[in-house]
Design an enzyme around this catalytic site. Sequence first.
Site, short mmCIF file in Angstrom:
data_model
loop_
_atom_site.label_atom_id
_atom_site.label_comp_id
_atom_site.label_asym_id
_atom_site.label_seq_id
_atom_site.Cartn_x
_atom_site.Cartn_y
_atom_site.Cartn_z
N LYS A 159 0.94 -1.07 -0.05
CA LYS A 159 0.10 0.07 -0.04
C LYS A 159 0.88 1.28 0.10
O LYS A 159 1.80 1.44 0.82
CB LYS A 159 -0.96 -0.07 0.99
CG LYS A 159 -1.82 0.94 1.41
CD LYS A 159 -2.54 1.61 2.53
CE LYS A 159 -2.95 2.75 2.73
NZ LYS A 159 -3.35 3.32 4.01
N GLY B 145 -7.86 9.38 10.12
CA GLY B 145 -7.94 9.51 11.60
C GLY B 145 -9.11 10.37 11.93
O GLY B 145 -9.22 10.42 13.35
N ALA C 213 -9.44 5.91 4.71
CA ALA C 213 -9.31 7.12 5.58
C ALA C 213 -10.70 7.74 5.79
O ALA C 213 -11.45 7.95 4.66
CB ALA C 213 -8.44 8.12 5.19
N GLY C 214 -11.08 8.06 6.76
CA GLY C 214 -12.21 9.15 7.21
C GLY C 214 -13.59 8.20 8.06
O GLY C 214 -14.47 8.81 8.38
N ASN D 243 -8.37 1.81 10.36
CA ASN D 243 -7.75 1.38 11.63
C ASN D 243 -8.27 2.40 12.78
O ASN D 243 -8.64 1.77 13.76
CB ASN D 243 -6.21 1.76 11.31
CG ASN D 243 -5.38 1.43 12.44
OD1 ASN D 243 -3.98 1.59 12.33
ND2 ASN D 243 -5.90 0.78 13.57
N THR D 244 -8.08 3.77 12.62
CA THR D 244 -8.39 4.40 14.02
C THR D 244 -10.15 4.01 14.38
O THR D 244 -10.29 4.30 15.61
CB THR D 244 -8.30 6.05 13.43
OG1 THR D 244 -7.18 6.10 13.02
CG2 THR D 244 -8.55 6.80 14.85
#
Length: 259
Positions: A101, A162, A188-189, A210-211
């Site tokens: 990635k 994040g 993301a987001g 992830n976050t």
Amino acid sequence: MEDSLIIAGQSYASRLLVGTGKYKDMEQTRAAIEASGAQIVTVAVRRTNIGQTPGEPNLLDVIPPSKYTILPNTAGCYTAEDAVRTCRLARELLDGHDLVKLEVLGDPKTLYPDVPATLVAAKTLVDDGFKVMVYTSDDPIICKRLEEMGCVAVMPLAAPIGSGLGIQNKYNILTIVENAKVPILVDAGVGTASDAAIAMELGCDGVLMNTAIAEARDPVLMASAMKKAIEAGREAFRAGRMPRRRFASASSPTEGLPY
């Protein structure tokens, strides 16, 4: 009916990809990833020990390559050169593994991608035999260019990394999906399960997060929720939603009634 995610010729039952950062310890990492049902797990090579530091805890002990597809990423890289070097290091550490990635960041406050540098790094890596999944902006033109360059998947952001703001750019994502011939994954987001479902209802092939899991009050439970949301969103996309209407449409028959 079989509905697998195909990336670089490999078939995956799960359309949820997860990261390994921000958990309180290795055990929580293992438990959350297991609850997510994810088969592709991304690892920040510059921040995580996957063998480059002998004697220290190795993440691969809890996410073994025999069970998961490890996706090395270039998080923390701000130049094309650093990103390429990181991918080459990962290939050495993982015995020739070539699925990576790519992300080249533009600044530390927004973590938005440096698109020109991303294009340079992507071309270098593709030419070097890597199978590149690339984090980029939500610009449909750039996404198409990365696809044409040979990237095996394109991963536009839905909001800053994040941030947990959810899908802020539905129409850009929709345009990217409609024009693509390679998998499109939101990267993301995402903040909660409904965000993941929306991404899938737009027609995305998957979501990487992830976050949203790691910073939840109960990461293992949130991982389970995300698994279900991805599945529900995909089924809703395949089913095809009803048309939107300004006014009511009766659910019960209104013709042929006796009175």
